[in-house]
Design a protein around this motif. Structure first.
Motif, short mmCIF file in Angstrom:
data_model
loop_
_atom_site.label_atom_id
_atom_site.label_comp_id
_atom_site.label_asym_id
_atom_site.label_seq_id
_atom_site.Cartn_x
_atom_site.Cartn_y
_atom_site.Cartn_z
N SER A 144 -5.94 -2.05 4.23
CA SER A 144 -4.91 -2.88 3.63
C SER A 144 -3.73 -3.06 4.57
O SER A 144 -3.07 -4.09 4.55
CB SER A 144 -4.45 -2.24 2.31
OG SER A 144 -3.90 -0.98 2.57
N LEU A 145 -3.50 -2.07 5.44
CA LEU A 145 -2.40 -2.20 6.39
C LEU A 145 -2.62 -3.32 7.38
O LEU A 145 -1.68 -3.88 7.93
CB LEU A 145 -2.22 -0.88 7.17
CG LEU A 145 -1.57 0.27 6.41
CD1 LEU A 145 -1.61 1.54 7.26
CD2 LEU A 145 -0.14 -0.04 6.04
N ALA A 164 -10.31 7.08 0.77
CA ALA A 164 -8.95 6.71 0.39
C ALA A 164 -8.14 6.29 1.61
O ALA A 164 -7.40 5.31 1.58
CB ALA A 164 -8.28 7.88 -0.32
N ARG A 214 11.12 -20.41 4.20
CA ARG A 214 9.98 -19.50 4.13
C ARG A 214 10.39 -18.20 4.80
O ARG A 214 11.02 -18.21 5.84
CB ARG A 214 8.82 -20.15 4.87
CG ARG A 214 7.57 -19.33 5.03
CD ARG A 214 6.62 -20.09 5.94
NE ARG A 214 5.49 -19.31 6.31
CZ ARG A 214 4.29 -19.39 5.74
NH1 ARG A 214 4.10 -20.23 4.74
NH2 ARG A 214 3.29 -18.64 6.14
N LYS A 274 9.83 -25.00 -1.44
CA LYS A 274 10.03 -26.33 -0.88
C LYS A 274 10.20 -27.37 -1.98
O LYS A 274 9.78 -27.16 -3.12
CB LYS A 274 8.87 -26.71 0.04
CG LYS A 274 7.51 -26.72 -0.63
CD LYS A 274 6.42 -27.14 0.36
CE LYS A 274 6.04 -26.02 1.27
NZ LYS A 274 4.78 -26.22 1.98
N THR A 281 0.86 -1.18 0.00
CA THR A 281 0.00 0.00 0.00
C THR A 281 0.90 1.23 0.00
O THR A 281 1.96 1.25 0.61
CB THR A 281 -0.90 0.05 1.24
OG1 THR A 281 -0.07 0.11 2.41
CG2 THR A 281 -1.78 -1.15 1.34
N SER A 337 -0.21 -11.86 6.27
CA SER A 337 0.16 -12.77 5.20
C SER A 337 -0.96 -13.75 4.89
O SER A 337 -1.74 -14.11 5.74
CB SER A 337 1.40 -13.55 5.60
OG SER A 337 1.07 -14.55 6.52
N CYS A 338 -0.99 -14.15 3.63
CA CYS A 338 -2.03 -15.07 3.20
C CYS A 338 -1.51 -16.48 3.05
O CYS A 338 -2.26 -17.37 2.72
CB CYS A 338 -2.58 -14.61 1.86
SG CYS A 338 -3.43 -13.05 1.98
N LEU A 339 -0.22 -16.71 3.29
CA LEU A 339 0.31 -18.04 3.11
C LEU A 339 0.29 -18.76 4.44
O LEU A 339 0.80 -18.26 5.43
CB LEU A 339 1.76 -17.98 2.59
CG LEU A 339 1.95 -17.32 1.25
CD1 LEU A 339 3.42 -17.31 0.90
CD2 LEU A 339 1.16 -18.03 0.18
N SER A 340 -0.33 -19.93 4.47
CA SER A 340 -0.32 -20.69 5.71
C SER A 340 1.02 -21.41 5.80
O SER A 340 1.62 -21.78 4.80
CB SER A 340 -1.45 -21.71 5.70
OG SER A 340 -1.30 -22.58 4.61
N ASP A 341 1.50 -21.56 7.03
CA ASP A 341 2.78 -22.24 7.22
C ASP A 341 2.52 -23.74 7.19
O ASP A 341 2.08 -24.34 8.15
CB ASP A 341 3.38 -21.83 8.57
CG ASP A 341 4.84 -22.26 8.66
OD1 ASP A 341 5.47 -21.92 9.65
OD2 ASP A 341 5.33 -22.94 7.75
N ASP A 342 2.78 -24.32 6.02
CA ASP A 342 2.42 -25.71 5.81
C ASP A 342 3.57 -26.59 6.27
O ASP A 342 4.59 -26.71 5.59
CB ASP A 342 2.12 -25.92 4.33
CG ASP A 342 1.77 -27.36 4.03
OD1 ASP A 342 1.65 -27.67 2.85
OD2 ASP A 342 1.62 -28.14 4.98
N GLN A 398 5.84 -12.27 1.34
CA GLN A 398 6.05 -13.61 1.88
C GLN A 398 6.43 -14.57 0.77
O GLN A 398 5.82 -14.57 -0.29
CB GLN A 398 4.76 -14.08 2.55
CG GLN A 398 4.95 -15.24 3.49
CD GLN A 398 3.73 -15.46 4.35
OE1 GLN A 398 2.63 -15.57 3.83
NE2 GLN A 398 3.91 -15.51 5.64
N LEU A 455 -9.31 2.90 2.85
CA LEU A 455 -8.77 1.84 1.99
C LEU A 455 -7.34 1.50 2.41
O LEU A 455 -6.95 0.34 2.53
CB LEU A 455 -8.81 2.33 0.53
CG LEU A 455 -8.28 1.37 -0.54
CD1 LEU A 455 -9.22 0.20 -0.67
CD2 LEU A 455 -8.15 2.08 -1.87
N THR A 456 -6.56 2.53 2.67
CA THR A 456 -5.16 2.30 3.05
C THR A 456 -5.07 1.61 4.40
O THR A 456 -4.30 0.67 4.57
CB THR A 456 -4.42 3.65 3.11
OG1 THR A 456 -4.59 4.31 1.86
CG2 THR A 456 -2.94 3.44 3.38
N VAL A 500 -4.03 -6.16 6.73
CA VAL A 500 -4.01 -7.49 6.12
C VAL A 500 -2.67 -8.13 6.37
O VAL A 500 -1.63 -7.58 6.07
CB VAL A 500 -4.25 -7.38 4.59
CG1 VAL A 500 -4.08 -8.75 3.93
CG2 VAL A 500 -5.64 -6.84 4.31
N PHE A 550 4.15 0.92 2.38
CA PHE A 550 4.20 -0.17 3.35
C PHE A 550 3.87 -1.46 2.62
O PHE A 550 2.98 -1.49 1.77
CB PHE A 550 3.19 0.09 4.47
CG PHE A 550 2.96 -1.12 5.36
CD1 PHE A 550 1.85 -1.94 5.18
CD2 PHE A 550 3.86 -1.44 6.37
CE1 PHE A 550 1.65 -3.05 5.99
CE2 PHE A 550 3.67 -2.55 7.17
CZ PHE A 550 2.56 -3.36 6.98
#
Lengths: 510, 409
Positions: free
Chosen positions: B16-17, B9, A399, A390, A363, B21-26, A386, B12-13, B19, A382
């Motif tokens: 987003s701040l 505006a 990771r 693997k 952002t 990470s979207c990756l799960s630690d698999d 990630q 929105l910022t 949010v 900002f």
């Protein structure tokens, strides 16, 4: 280091204020106006929204052309081993954007770059960011000389309700080394971009676009010394390699890639109010070894999802903007298994063994203040990045989650009727939020284990990045406008390593 | 309106701040698809199999899997789909209760379906109370100018027993087959004999060349001083025997103080015995049994074989073979990621050793393969490891020991 930064910022503000005082009574000139229009906020802050090439129609409100020569030098103490510890490059570039009659614009460019990528190890190819882990590598390596030619040409036309844009770009590269090991790589990269927008209601418009990409890299690795050669591996990522084909007599490879992106946009006022954009892309690169016929070795398939939005607000001399963008990219590597049990070599299996996932969210906001003689822009940003890499067979993984913070300042100033100056200091910080790893030491190559450990150390380090770009444009009677630009950047890692980058450009605009 | 836009505006910022990470630690273990390999082990003249260790090497990834079993000739293992090189070692029990060491030749096996059944023939390893290889140096050197120096090579053979042995009449042979290429020659003969490209015989009447327990003899390709201003080779002038090339365009000097071997057979011109410099062949030490001579061997042990090339053409060759029961010791040499098969019976050597880790590996120069020492016995004699498995009996990529000179303790 902090003291240096504070002193630099203070000095910069003093300089800016002094220019403000000096130029109070100077009248704005066409040189400043042209520079202001060429570097408008839509092309700088919102550049990713030109993925839909129809927006090129309203990118810049005037025609201009530029020709420049550039020299740059990058010296790194902290680096990923496969990318080498430095880069020296000289290039000649030209670009032109022309507004024509009949609601049409055309643009195009050409460039030639000659560069040396220094002391690369474990990578005898080019475009590692496209090939993924499937490069040929050895522990000797060296400096690779590269020649890069780039051509582009596009056109956009507006009708009453529609705007159409199209562009073709072509890049040809060659990379080689004249001492053992001797790689020779030839790259061909063709891209076609098409985009269209439709005005649905008042000044609201929707758009769709597509990009097509055809890529190929021919590579070979030869050794002149008849007495022997180091082992060259077909690498497969995270310290693994293709056991079957490594140290083969014929180290000729062909990489063939094809991909596409499709996206959609919703915008207002030709993207000058807001744009919302979403896209999906897919790219696959296949690696083959040998010739007559080539054998399949691996394929890397990448899927990419992006969503981004930008909003601009103008009031009086002030302009405010906010942008958010999200990227999710997933690369999966499939490797082919061969057998010599029967008389003839046969392919017996293909397995998906490698995965690399990247997720970024960024952002940024900007504030811009304009007067008749100057423009001041500040852009804090900002981001969260990630990556997750693997291999399924060795169970090796790593990771990283990073926080990125930064601020960019852009100050453009008319000094007098025949000269302008622009200053762009920037500061960025990368902080490692978390990391997990399950790396292994394999017995076959201690040098390879060392490489993986070295890269992990760099990837898990924090850094502070500061830089400054200064450009000075001036008019000379009866000649095109001339400009000189210099850039300095330093990246300081918390493992006591520092990278330095300098660049100098001399050019003309007309 | 403008304030609403500014508010949107900023909102929105800020959203987003927040949010993350979207990756799960698999951390889940992701196993590739496995198939079951069911193995049945058979060995002649053995009452039961006491223990077995089977090593699978997948030839595309190089990954090794080792499985063990006890008191059974049948067991199963789950392996990912792939192409494997398989070798087995074990202990069997004879009818009279004696324990014997078992081994199998390297099998190549494709695992592509859910279940694969494999029958593996084990061989009882033969050990003789006689000379064994202590060291083989076949890679040669590079000169200081980076040129090839292809002499100064040698065999070092040791008396690993507690009695005096005689080197008279020893046979040293190099294989005709290569460990890096399996042409599937027919008729298959390795379970019965060793196929030779060259054989040398040490001279003597039977008691001319005694060797004390723990002592060694050196058979050099050329008994000269190879420690030269531009080559850091060994001084082999004190070698016990030599096999220089005395004919043809590449004649080598003959050291008059060092007895010459008798090259009793070679496929090469000019009577040459040339060690393969990258180590793609096997070597054996043997003796003629009582009643056997060079002439009788040459007349009775010819071996004709053929194989089909990749294009379907038949290639035929005529060589000589040495029966396995004449063989005292054998060593297979190869390159780890190029090994396709062994060139000896598994009972003589069920593994391999190496000096080069890739084809054309410049790092091989000056390196040899050396048998591991197990320490000294009660008589002060160095004892060497001998399990008829070069993979564990030898140290690969060793520094050639005679670079410091030929020194007998």
């Amino acid at each position: 280091m902090k003291k240096i930064v504070v002193n630099s910022i203070s000095g910069l503000f003093v300089f800016i204020l002094s220019l403000q005082t000096y130029a109070q009574h100077v009248v704005a000139d066409s040189l400043y106006i042209n520079r202001e229009l060429q570097t408008n906020v839509y092309t700088e802050f919102g550049k990713e929204f030109f993925a839909n090439r129809s927006y090129m129609y309203s990118a810049i409100p005037l025609s201009y052309s530029e020709l420049n020569m550039n020299y740059q030098s990058d010296r790194k103490d902290a680096y990923l081993v496969q990318d080498g510890d430095g880069l020296d490059a000289f290039s000649v570039n030209t670009f032109s954007y022309q507004r024509l009659k009949g609601n049409k614009v055309i643009w195009g460019g050409a460039s030639y770059k000659n560069q040396k990528q220094k002391n690369m190890m474990w990578n005898e190819n080019m475009d590692r960011h496209i090939l993924g882990p499937y490069v040929v590598g050895d522990s000797i390596g060296g400096t690779m000389k590269q020649d890069i030619y780039h051509f582009s040409g596009g056109i956009a036309k507006e009708w009453r309700k529609f705007t159409l844009g199209a562009e073709v770009t072509y890049t040809a590269k060659s990379g080689y080394r004249e001492v053992d090991p001797r790689p020779k790589n030839t790259v061909s990269d063709l891209k076609v971009h098409l985009g269209i927008t439709y005005n649905v209601f008042k000044d609201y418009e929707i758009g769709v676009y597509t990009h097509l990409n055809k890529y190929s890299q021919n590579s070979s690795l030869k050794f002149v010394n008849l007495l022997g050669k180091p082992i060259a591996y077909h690498l497969t990522g995270l310290g693994s390699y293709n056991y079957y084909f490594s140290s083969a007599v014929d180290m000729t490879n062909l990489y063939e890639g094809f991909g596409y992106d499709v996206g959609g946009t919703i915008a207002k006022n030709k993207g000058k109010d807001f744009v919302i954009q979403g896209a999906f892309g897919k790219f696959q690169v296949d690696k083959g070894i040998g010739s007559s016929p080539a054998k399949d070795m691996s394929k890397l398939e990448t899927k990419k999802y992006t969503v981004s939005a930008v909003k601009y607000i103008d009031f009086e001399q002030h302009r405010l903007g906010a942008k958010v963008s999200y990227l999710l990219s997933e690369s999966r590597g499939t490797e082919y298994f061969y057998s010599k049990v029967e008389k003839l070599e046969t392919k017996i299996a293909e397995k998906e063994l490698y995965k690399f996932v990247r997720s970024d969210i960024y952002t940024s906001i900007f504030y811009q203040y304009s007067t008749a003689l100057s423009r001041f822009t500040v852009t804090p940003l900002f981001g969260v990045e990630q990556t997750d890499e693997k291999r399924r067979d060795t169970q090796v993984k790593q990771r990283f989650t990073y926080i990125h913070l930064g601020i960019e300042v852009d100050y453009l100033r008319s000094i007098n009727t025949s000269s302008t100056i622009s200053l762009k200091p920037y500061f960025k910080v990368r902080n490692l939020k978390e990391t997990t790893e399950r790396l292994k030491e394999f017995h076959y190559s201690p040098a390879m284990n060392q490489w993986v450990k070295q890269d992990y150390m760099i990837n898990s380090a924090n850094y502070f990045n500061c830089g400054l770009v200064v450009r000075y444009d001036f008019k000379v009677q009866n000649l095109p406008n001339i400009f000189v630009q210099t850039q300095f950047e330093q990246v300081k890692y918390n493992v006591n390593e520092t990278n330095n980058f300098v660049s100098a450009t001399l050019g003309v605009t007309f | 309106m403008k304030f609403r836009q500014i508010y949107l505006a900023v909102l929105l910022t800020v959203m987003s701040l927040t949010v993350s990470s979207c990756l799960s630690d698999d951390n889940a273990t992701e196993l590739t698809q496995n198939a079951v390999v069911s193995m049945t082990f058979k060995v002649d003249d053995v009452k039961e199999i006491k223990e077995l260790e089977v090593e699978f090497t997948e030839v595309n990834t190089g990954m090794k899997t080792i499985e063990k079993a006890e008191n059974t000739p049948y067991f199963s293992v789950a392996l990912p789909v792939g192409s494997y090189r398989m070798s087995s070692e074990g202990i069997g029990i004879l009818e009279d209760g004696e324990e014997v060491i078992l081994g199998s030749k390297n099998e190549m096996l494709d695992i592509t379906s859910q279940v694969t059944n494999v029958n593996i023939k084990l061989t009882v390893k033969q050990f003789t109370d006689d000379f064994i290889f202590e060291e083989l140096f076949y890679t040669g050197f590079q000169t200081n100018e980076g040129k090839s120096y292809q002499t100064g090579r040698y065999f070092k053979i040791v008396n690993n027993t507690d009695r005096v042995l005689y080197a008279d009449g020893l046979l040293i042979a190099q294989s005709d087959f290569m460990t890096t290429r399996d042409n599937k020659e027919t008729p298959f003969i390795l379970d019965e004999a060793f196929v030779c490209q060259s054989v040398m015989m040490l001279p003597g009447n039977g008691t001319d060349y005694p060797v004390e327990p723990g002592d060694f003899i050196v058979i050099a390709d050329n008994a000269q001083n190879h420690n030269l201003p531009n080559v850091a080779g060994p001084d082999l002038t004190k070698a016990d025997f030599e096999f220089p090339t005395l004919d043809g365009p590449k004649v080598q000097p003959d050291n008059p103080s060092v007895p010459n071997v008798d090259v009793i057979y070679t496929k090469m011109n000019f009577g040459m015995f040339v060690m393969h410099d990258r180590g793609y062949t096997g070597y054996i030490i043997a003796r003629f049994p009582d009643g056997e001579s060079v002439d009788s061997w040459l007349s009775e042990h010819k071996y004709d074989y053929s194989y089909l090339t990749g294009s379907g053409k038949e290639q035929s060759f005529s060589r000589y073979k040495i029966p396995n029961n004449w063989i005292l010791d054998g060593v297979n040499n190869s390159i780890p990621d190029k090994l396709e098969r062994l060139v000896t019976s598994a009972g003589i050597d069920s593994g391999f050793t190496y000096c080069a880790t890739s084809d054309g590996d410049k790092g091989r120069y000056g390196k040899s393969v050396r048998r591991k020492g197990l320490g000294q016995n009660e008589f002060g004699r160095e004892v060497y490891k001998d399990t008829n498995n070069s993979s564990v009996d030898f140290v690969p990529e060793s520094r050639a020991s005679l670079l410091d000179g030929i020194i007998h303790n």
